[in-house]
Design a protein around this motif. Structure first.
Motif, PDB file in Angstrom:
ATOM      1  N   THR A   1     -14.858   9.579  -9.704  1.00 41.50           N
ATOM      2  CA  THR A   1     -16.200   9.694  -9.125  1.00 41.50           C
ATOM      3  C   THR A   1     -16.664   8.373  -8.515  1.00 41.50           C
ATOM      4  O   THR A   1     -17.674   7.782  -8.916  1.00 41.50           O
ATOM      5  CB  THR A   1     -17.223  10.212 -10.172  1.00 41.50           C
ATOM      6  OG1 THR A   1     -16.651  11.303 -10.881  1.00 41.50           O
ATOM      7  CG2 THR A   1     -18.491  10.679  -9.494  1.00 41.50           C
ATOM      8  N   ASN A   2     -15.911   7.907  -7.559  1.00 49.04           N
ATOM      9  CA  ASN A   2     -16.264   6.754  -6.750  1.00 49.04           C
ATOM     10  C   ASN A   2     -16.103   7.173  -5.289  1.00 49.04           C
ATOM     11  O   ASN A   2     -16.123   8.363  -4.991  1.00 49.04           O
ATOM     12  CB  ASN A   2     -15.371   5.560  -7.099  1.00 49.04           C
ATOM     13  CG  ASN A   2     -15.788   4.897  -8.402  1.00 49.04           C
ATOM     14  OD1 ASN A   2     -16.860   4.306  -8.482  1.00 49.04           O
ATOM     15  ND2 ASN A   2     -14.952   4.998  -9.432  1.00 49.04           N
ATOM     16  N   SER A   3     -15.944   6.238  -4.410  1.00 51.28           N
ATOM     17  CA  SER A   3     -15.712   6.536  -2.995  1.00 51.28           C
ATOM     18  C   SER A   3     -14.435   5.862  -2.514  1.00 51.28           C
ATOM     19  O   SER A   3     -14.371   5.336  -1.407  1.00 51.28           O
ATOM     20  CB  SER A   3     -16.911   6.077  -2.152  1.00 51.28           C
ATOM     21  OG  SER A   3     -18.041   6.844  -2.458  1.00 51.28           O
ATOM     22  N   LEU A   4     -13.414   5.876  -3.376  1.00 49.83           N
ATOM     23  CA  LEU A   4     -12.149   5.266  -3.009  1.00 49.83           C
ATOM     24  C   LEU A   4     -11.492   6.086  -1.913  1.00 49.83           C
ATOM     25  O   LEU A   4     -11.567   7.309  -1.913  1.00 49.83           O
ATOM     26  CB  LEU A   4     -11.234   5.191  -4.232  1.00 49.83           C
ATOM     27  CG  LEU A   4     -11.782   4.347  -5.387  1.00 49.83           C
ATOM     28  CD1 LEU A   4     -10.907   4.512  -6.617  1.00 49.83           C
ATOM     29  CD2 LEU A   4     -11.881   2.884  -4.973  1.00 49.83           C
ATOM     30  N   LYS A   5     -10.854   5.391  -0.968  1.00 49.51           N
ATOM     31  CA  LYS A   5     -10.208   6.077   0.151  1.00 49.51           C
ATOM     32  C   LYS A   5      -8.793   5.554   0.307  1.00 49.51           C
ATOM     33  O   LYS A   5      -8.355   4.703  -0.449  1.00 49.51           O
ATOM     34  CB  LYS A   5     -11.011   5.875   1.438  1.00 49.51           C
ATOM     35  CG  LYS A   5     -11.103   4.429   1.894  1.00 49.51           C
ATOM     36  CD  LYS A   5     -11.876   4.310   3.187  1.00 49.51           C
ATOM     37  CE  LYS A   5     -11.898   2.892   3.705  1.00 49.51           C
ATOM     38  NZ  LYS A   5     -10.613   2.380   4.147  1.00 49.51           N
ATOM     39  N   GLY A   6      -8.098   6.071   1.282  1.00 47.11           N
ATOM     40  CA  GLY A   6      -6.718   5.649   1.493  1.00 47.11           C
ATOM     41  C   GLY A   6      -5.783   6.407   0.577  1.00 47.11           C
ATOM     42  O   GLY A   6      -6.137   7.426  -0.007  1.00 47.11           O
ATOM     43  N   SER A   7      -4.577   5.901   0.458  1.00 52.91           N
ATOM     44  CA  SER A   7      -3.562   6.590  -0.341  1.00 52.91           C
ATOM     45  C   SER A   7      -3.448   5.983  -1.741  1.00 52.91           C
ATOM     46  O   SER A   7      -3.935   4.881  -2.002  1.00 52.91           O
ATOM     47  CB  SER A   7      -2.218   6.535   0.367  1.00 52.91           C
ATOM     48  OG  SER A   7      -1.836   5.193   0.558  1.00 52.91           O
ATOM     49  N   ILE A   8      -2.791   6.725  -2.613  1.00 59.47           N
ATOM     50  CA  ILE A   8      -2.512   6.225  -3.962  1.00 59.47           C
ATOM     51  C   ILE A   8      -1.358   5.240  -3.842  1.00 59.47           C
ATOM     52  O   ILE A   8      -0.289   5.593  -3.332  1.00 59.47           O
ATOM     53  CB  ILE A   8      -2.136   7.386  -4.904  1.00 59.47           C
ATOM     54  CG1 ILE A   8      -3.301   8.369  -5.005  1.00 59.47           C
ATOM     55  CG2 ILE A   8      -1.740   6.862  -6.277  1.00 59.47           C
ATOM     56  CD1 ILE A   8      -2.950   9.671  -5.709  1.00 59.47           C
ATOM     57  N   PRO A   9      -1.548   4.003  -4.290  1.00 60.78           N
ATOM     58  CA  PRO A   9      -0.471   3.006  -4.126  1.00 60.78           C
ATOM     59  C   PRO A   9       0.767   3.351  -4.967  1.00 60.78           C
ATOM     60  O   PRO A   9       0.653   3.533  -6.180  1.00 60.78           O
ATOM     61  CB  PRO A   9      -1.101   1.699  -4.621  1.00 60.78           C
ATOM     62  CG  PRO A   9      -2.526   1.974  -4.893  1.00 60.78           C
ATOM     63  CD  PRO A   9      -2.729   3.439  -4.913  1.00 60.78           C
ATOM     64  N   PRO A  10       1.926   3.444  -4.340  1.00 61.99           N
ATOM     65  CA  PRO A  10       3.160   3.726  -5.089  1.00 61.99           C
ATOM     66  C   PRO A  10       3.445   2.699  -6.177  1.00 61.99           C
ATOM     67  O   PRO A  10       4.121   3.017  -7.162  1.00 61.99           O
ATOM     68  CB  PRO A  10       4.247   3.703  -4.013  1.00 61.99           C
ATOM     69  CG  PRO A  10       3.531   3.989  -2.738  1.00 61.99           C
ATOM     70  CD  PRO A  10       2.163   3.397  -2.900  1.00 61.99           C
ATOM     71  N   ILE A  11       2.899   1.498  -6.045  1.00 62.46           N
ATOM     72  CA  ILE A  11       3.141   0.440  -7.031  1.00 62.46           C
ATOM     73  C   ILE A  11       2.634   0.820  -8.419  1.00 62.46           C
ATOM     74  O   ILE A  11       3.070   0.259  -9.421  1.00 62.46           O
ATOM     75  CB  ILE A  11       2.549  -0.911  -6.565  1.00 62.46           C
ATOM     76  CG1 ILE A  11       3.112  -2.051  -7.391  1.00 62.46           C
ATOM     77  CG2 ILE A  11       1.032  -0.911  -6.647  1.00 62.46           C
ATOM     78  CD1 ILE A  11       3.423  -3.275  -6.648  1.00 62.46           C
ATOM     79  N   LEU A  12       1.747   1.815  -8.498  1.00 64.09           N
ATOM     80  CA  LEU A  12       1.299   2.280  -9.813  1.00 64.09           C
ATOM     81  C   LEU A  12       2.481   2.744 -10.657  1.00 64.09           C
ATOM     82  O   LEU A  12       2.445   2.673 -11.890  1.00 64.09           O
ATOM     83  CB  LEU A  12       0.281   3.418  -9.676  1.00 64.09           C
ATOM     84  CG  LEU A  12      -1.088   3.065  -9.115  1.00 64.09           C
ATOM     85  CD1 LEU A  12      -1.958   4.320  -9.049  1.00 64.09           C
ATOM     86  CD2 LEU A  12      -1.775   2.001  -9.950  1.00 64.09           C
TER      87      LEU A  12
END
Length: 140
Positions: A27-38
């Protein structure tokens, strides 16, 4: 960090947090893709990135997380299929929630044959106890 009005991309430097056990940024306003580094964070057991504005596909690297027990990505704009590397972990991954239900005539955003719960843009979520593919909220 849930509901903290965070915006922008998830920084790739999050991969430097080698002892991170839980990533809670719902529940934020994060955008873009999920970083593969996770996928390199060996101690990560819980990821909740639900209800943001994330786009793109789900990185297969998340399947490398041996400690991961919960992955919640509903309420985003992700597309494609849940990677096989995640689905093969269904015995240890007790919670897997995605936008894998259709909304009337609109098809599901994500195809998931192994999710524990499927949601759609109408905020309809249904448990998927058999971990099968379902088409609409009313067809469970």
């Amino acid at each position: 960090l849930n509901a903290n009005q965070l915006s922008g991309d998830i920084p790739t430097m999050i991969g430097n947090l080698s002892k991170l056990a839980a990533l809670l940024m719902e529940t934020n306003s994060l955008k873009g893709s999920i970083p593969p580094i996770l996928g390199t964070l060996d101690t990560l057991s819980f990821i909740n990135l639900g209800f943001n504005k994330l786009t793109g596909t789900i990185p297969p690297e998340l399947g490398d997380l041996k400690e991961l027990g919960s992955l919640l990505l509903q309420g985003n704009n992700l597309t494609g299929s849940v990677p096989h590397s995640i689905c093969v972990r269904r015995d240890s991954l007790s919670t897997l929630i995605m936008d894998c239900l259709s909304t009337g005539l609109v098809p599901a955003e994500v195809e998931c044959m192994c999710c524990t719960q499927c949601c759609n843009d109408d905020f309809c979520c249904s448990w998927n106890k058999q971990r099968q593919r379902y088409d609409t909220c009313g067809n469970f």
